[in-house]
Write a protein that holds these residues in place. Structure first.
Motif, PDB file in Angstrom:
ATOM      1  N   ASN A 291      33.804  35.172   6.750  1.00  0.00           N
ATOM      2  CA  ASN A 291      32.981  35.772   5.699  1.00  0.00           C
ATOM      3  C   ASN A 291      32.846  37.250   6.043  1.00  0.00           C
TER       4      ASN A 291
ATOM      5  N   PRO B   1      26.093  43.017   3.552  1.00  0.00           N
ATOM      6  CA  PRO B   1      25.929  41.628   3.997  1.00  0.00           C
ATOM      7  C   PRO B   1      25.300  41.598   5.388  1.00  0.00           C
TER       8      PRO B   1
ATOM      9  N   THR C 133      39.203  36.051   8.806  1.00  0.00           N
ATOM     10  CA  THR C 133      37.887  36.429   8.290  1.00  0.00           C
ATOM     11  C   THR C 133      37.222  35.214   7.666  1.00  0.00           C
TER      12      THR C 133
END
Length: 466
Positions: free
Chosen positions: A9, A297, A7
């Motif tokens: 972000n 996000p 990951t």
């Protein structure tokens, strides 16, 4: 095949994939077959060149490159499915290692849908406009109907406000008559504001056979936005005569026998319109509150693509049809380029967040779309596009847009679920009950609110890989 996920972000991951060489066999066979069909070697029939000869003449590297290009999409998809990812857009692939007869190793970076936590939304409270229809509103509605049944008759006098005049127009820019700047026998109601700025002042006081010249900025055509010298000649002046407001008018203009019945029906229609506006307002404000509750996000590349799409659609489709440039549009809107950029980015962010949150709700609430709901939504979208339902449906199917429509309806249903759980009060402090609406109507109105948030442009879902 082995794969691992890193990951980078909340909206981007890197897949690392290792493929044993034996798993490339099918792609290698396909590569040799493809090259066989494309090349000729003296002494061998087309399509019958042995693999060793291809390696010798054209290089093993060319075969490996073809095989890897063929195999990568499958291995990437397998890795995505294994990791249960929801990718957005195309991956950035980097081949790390390719050892003949040993190993293929590559990485793929791709944006993904973020994992979202939908909190309890039952505590959402919003305020909407109260439904109030005054006698003046009814008077205005009836007067507008009366205007539609007005008659005209030629008069031998100078033109006045409200008269219907027949005009010949000629527009010049820099002294030259425009090819599309001449119009004959144009019917115009003085004061309606439906033609050029300054035309009302030019024709008022003019009788049939008289003309005037004035300067105005052209709203459309080949010289849209330019100052033009416009010559207008009045060929006829006609006075508008309104029918008397009585029972006879009610019978002429409606299915009712009396003016009182017509007024009562006008009031009912106004109430219905305000109820619809109130429901739409509730959905938009509940959606805003919901988005405030969820941290979402936004993938930067997806956002930039969405912004560019919105700008392109505005500049090349919407404004193009009106004959306006982006600079002229901003001037009319009294906005700076910086303000436009900020507003476009904010709208794009909201559109993407709306889809992410409502899609998560669709999954959480296990909402499905039936054929009747999809058909109703399709008919409504067709009406907005100016196409017949059959034409629109054909275009949707041919363009592979059915999943997009299904998504719009599903998101509308998800929003309807949240609205139903929310507390909605009007500006008088009264609780507004929206539960009387039919489910399919709620879904349709919800879909409209979602489309409004998305601004009608390309959806984030469109970038998702199938």
């Amino acid at each position: 095949m082995k794969s691992a996920v890193e990951t980078l972000n909340p909206t981007r991951v890197r897949l690392t994939v290792e493929v044993p060489f034996e798993e490339l066999k099918d792609s290698l066979d396909a590569a040799y077959k493809k090259i066989n069909q494309q090349v000729t070697v003296k002494g061998f029939r087309k399509g019958k060149i042995p693999a060793r000869v291809i390696d010798q003449r054209f290089g093993r590297g060319a075969v490996l490159e073809e095989a890897v290009n063929d195999a990568l999409p499958k291995f990437y998809t397998d890795a995505v499915n294994e990791a249960e990812l929801n990718p957005l857009g195309q991956p950035e692939v980097d081949i790390k290692e390719l050892k003949d007869n040993e190993l293929l190793s590559f990485t793929a970076e791709v944006d993904i849908r973020p994992a979202l936590e939908i909190p309890d939304y039952s505590g959402i409270e919003v305020e909407v406009d109260a439904i109030e229809v005054a006698d003046e509103d009814v008077d205005k509605a009836v007067e507008e109907l009366r205007e539609r049944f007005a008659s005209t008759s030629p008069v031998e006098r100078a033109a006045e406000e409200g008269d219907v005049v027949t005009l010949d127009l000629e527009a010049k820019v820099e002294g030259e008559v425009l090819e599309d700047g001449v119009a004959k026998d144009v019917s115009y109601t003085i004061g309606s504001g439906e033609l050029l700025d300054g035309i009302d002042e030019a024709v008022k006081g003019k009788s049939a056979g008289e003309e005037a010249t004035f300067t105005s900025e052209l709203k459309g055509g080949s010289a849209a936005g330019k100052e033009a010298e416009v010559t207008v000649k009045v060929s006829q002046v006609a006075a508008r005569e309104l029918p008397e407001l009585d029972d006879e008018f009610a019978q002429l203009a409606s299915e009712f026998d009396t003016l009182e019945e017509l007024r009562a029906d006008s009031r009912k229609r106004l109430v219905n319109m305000k109820e619809y506006d109130q429901a739409t307002q509730a959905q938009e404000r509940v959606l805003d509150k919901l988005l405030e509750l969820v941290e979402v996000p936004v993938p930067e590349k997806l956002l930039e693509d969405e912004i560019n799409t919105r700008k392109h659609n505005l500049e090349h489709h919407q404004l193009g049809q009106m004959g306006l440039t982006l600079d002229k549009y901003l001037e009319l809107q009294e906005k700076t380029a910086e303000e436009f950029e900020t507003e476009t980015r904010e709208a794009a962010v909201k559109g993407i967040k709306t889809q992410f949150v409502l899609d998560e709700l669709v999954n959480k609430e296990k909402l499905n779309v039936n054929q009747e709901e999809l058909t109703e939504h399709l008919v409504r979208r067709a009406a907005g596009s100016g196409m017949s339902p059959d034409q629109f449906a054909q275009a949707v199917v041919e363009g592979g847009q059915v999943p997009m429509l299904v998504g719009e309806v599903a998101r509308g249903k998800a929003l309807a679920v949240v609205v139903e759980a929310a507390t909605v009060k009007d500006t008088n402090g009264e609780v507004v009950d929206l539960s009387d609406d039919e489910d399919d109507a709620e879904a349709a109105e919800g879909a409209e609110a979602v489309e409004a948030a998305a601004d009608g442009d390309e959806k984030a879902e469109d970038s998702k890989e199938s």
